[in-house]
Design a protein around this motif. Structure first.
Motif, short mmCIF file in Angstrom:
data_model
loop_
_atom_site.label_atom_id
_atom_site.label_comp_id
_atom_site.label_asym_id
_atom_site.label_seq_id
_atom_site.Cartn_x
_atom_site.Cartn_y
_atom_site.Cartn_z
N THR A 2 1.11 -1.37 0.06
CA THR A 2 -0.16 0.20 -0.14
C THR A 2 0.72 1.45 0.31
N GLU A 3 0.43 1.93 -0.61
CA GLU A 3 1.23 3.19 -0.77
C GLU A 3 0.34 4.43 0.25
N TYR A 4 1.05 5.34 1.14
CA TYR A 4 0.50 6.24 1.88
C TYR A 4 1.05 7.95 1.29
N PRO A 5 0.58 9.11 1.27
CA PRO A 5 0.57 10.12 1.11
C PRO A 5 1.99 10.53 1.64
N ASP A 6 2.93 11.60 1.28
CA ASP A 6 4.21 11.72 2.02
C ASP A 6 3.23 12.29 3.06
N PRO A 7 3.99 12.58 4.71
CA PRO A 7 3.98 13.46 5.74
C PRO A 7 3.50 14.61 5.23
N ALA A 8 5.08 15.03 3.91
CA ALA A 8 4.78 16.47 4.21
C ALA A 8 3.72 16.91 3.20
N ASP A 9 2.92 16.48 2.69
CA ASP A 9 1.41 16.61 2.15
C ASP A 9 1.38 16.66 3.06
N LEU A 10 1.20 16.46 4.10
CA LEU A 10 -0.10 16.08 4.74
C LEU A 10 -0.11 17.82 6.06
N LEU A 11 0.75 17.52 6.71
CA LEU A 11 1.35 17.71 7.49
C LEU A 11 2.37 19.61 6.62
N PRO A 12 1.61 20.77 7.83
CA PRO A 12 2.34 22.24 7.56
C PRO A 12 3.41 22.20 8.20
N TYR A 13 4.46 20.94 7.28
CA TYR A 13 6.14 21.76 7.72
C TYR A 13 6.62 21.25 6.89
N GLY A 14 8.11 21.50 6.91
CA GLY A 14 9.30 21.34 6.18
C GLY A 14 10.25 21.21 6.72
N HIS A 15 11.55 21.08 5.83
CA HIS A 15 12.57 21.00 6.72
C HIS A 15 12.88 22.15 7.20
N PRO A 16 13.87 22.42 8.72
CA PRO A 16 13.74 21.00 9.59
C PRO A 16 12.68 20.56 10.98
N LEU A 69 -0.78 13.13 12.24
CA LEU A 69 -0.78 12.51 10.64
C LEU A 69 -2.46 11.56 10.55
N LEU A 70 -2.33 10.88 11.67
CA LEU A 70 -3.44 9.84 11.48
C LEU A 70 -4.43 10.85 12.01
N ALA A 71 -4.78 11.91 12.25
CA ALA A 71 -5.90 12.87 12.50
C ALA A 71 -6.80 13.48 11.56
N VAL A 72 -6.01 13.53 9.90
CA VAL A 72 -5.29 14.27 8.90
C VAL A 72 -5.91 12.68 7.88
N LEU A 73 -5.27 11.51 8.21
CA LEU A 73 -6.17 10.59 7.69
C LEU A 73 -7.24 10.18 7.70
N ASP A 74 -7.83 10.42 9.09
CA ASP A 74 -8.70 9.82 9.57
C ASP A 74 -10.26 11.09 9.60
N GLY A 78 -13.90 16.98 3.89
CA GLY A 78 -14.07 18.16 4.15
C GLY A 78 -13.06 18.92 4.90
N SER A 79 -12.85 18.46 6.28
CA SER A 79 -11.94 19.13 7.37
C SER A 79 -10.38 18.87 7.40
N ARG A 80 -9.94 18.94 6.35
CA ARG A 80 -8.53 18.00 6.47
C ARG A 80 -7.34 18.99 6.28
N ASP A 81 -8.90 19.89 6.35
CA ASP A 81 -7.56 21.69 6.01
C ASP A 81 -7.65 22.38 7.40
N ARG A 82 -7.81 21.73 8.12
CA ARG A 82 -8.61 22.85 9.47
C ARG A 82 -6.88 21.83 10.21
N LEU A 83 -6.33 23.30 11.72
CA LEU A 83 -5.14 23.56 11.91
C LEU A 83 -5.23 22.88 12.75
N LEU A 84 -4.24 21.80 12.91
CA LEU A 84 -3.75 21.23 14.42
C LEU A 84 -2.73 21.59 15.09
N VAL A 85 -3.36 22.29 16.99
CA VAL A 85 -2.27 22.46 17.57
C VAL A 85 -2.71 21.10 18.63
N PHE A 86 -1.10 21.01 19.30
CA PHE A 86 -1.21 19.71 19.87
C PHE A 86 -1.51 20.58 21.80
#
Length: 155
Positions: A2-16, A69-74, A78-86
């Motif tokens: 199974t191919e899963y999306p790249d985490p960089a495409d799901l979370l608003p972070y980049g290197h580093p 990542l789990l929160a975004v995938l689940d 329509g709600s995948r673009d929401r900002l996650l705050v820990f």
């Protein structure tokens, strides 16, 4: 396989700031993700200390990103673009460490989800299977895009 999306495409972070390299497995409510720990990143935090180990704060950050990542995938489409705050993490146990050249493997599980909050638990292990971190409860909040910027501009 199974191919899963790249985490960089799901979370608003980049290197580093992105601390998860790949999703290994996903089922509703469960996710396994991996981070390859490099000498460069360990060295930038540990300096000349040997053996160089990934700081516990970065182990926790990587774990929390796996929860994100789990929160975004689940999330509903329509709600995948929401900002996650820990919000918080409770009952953490740092039981080991991970060194440069090792994999850090996170197994996270969704315990409960409500309209704007989600609660996770899980464990992180070094590539040899040794437990590095156990988290009983990690809580995330989700907010509409731009909501934090609007709150900060009111100050």
């Amino acid at each position: 396989m199974t191919e899963y999306p790249d985490p960089a495409d799901l979370l608003p972070y980049g290197h580093p700031a992105l601390h998860v390299d790949r999703i290994l497995a996903h089922a509703p409510g469960e996710l396994t993700a991996v981070k390859a720990v490099s000498q460069h990143e360990v060295g930038s935090h540990a300096g000349s200390a040997r053996p160089a180990r990934l700081p516990s704060t970065l182990v926790l950050e990587s774990f929390l990103q796996a929860c994100g990542l789990l929160a975004v995938l689940d999330a509903e489409e329509g709600s995948r673009d929401r900002l996650l705050v820990f919000g918080s993490a409770r009952n953490l146990r740092f039981e080991g460490s991970v060194r440069a050249g090792e994999l850090l493997v996170h197994a996270v599980r969704l315990l409960e989800a409500h309209e704007d909050t989600a609660v996770f638990s899980g464990v992180s292990r070094a590539g040899d299977g040794q437990t590095v971190l156990t988290v009983e409860r990690a809580i995330t909040l989700s907010r509409p895009p731009g909501s934090l910027a609007a709150a900060n501009s009111a100050d």
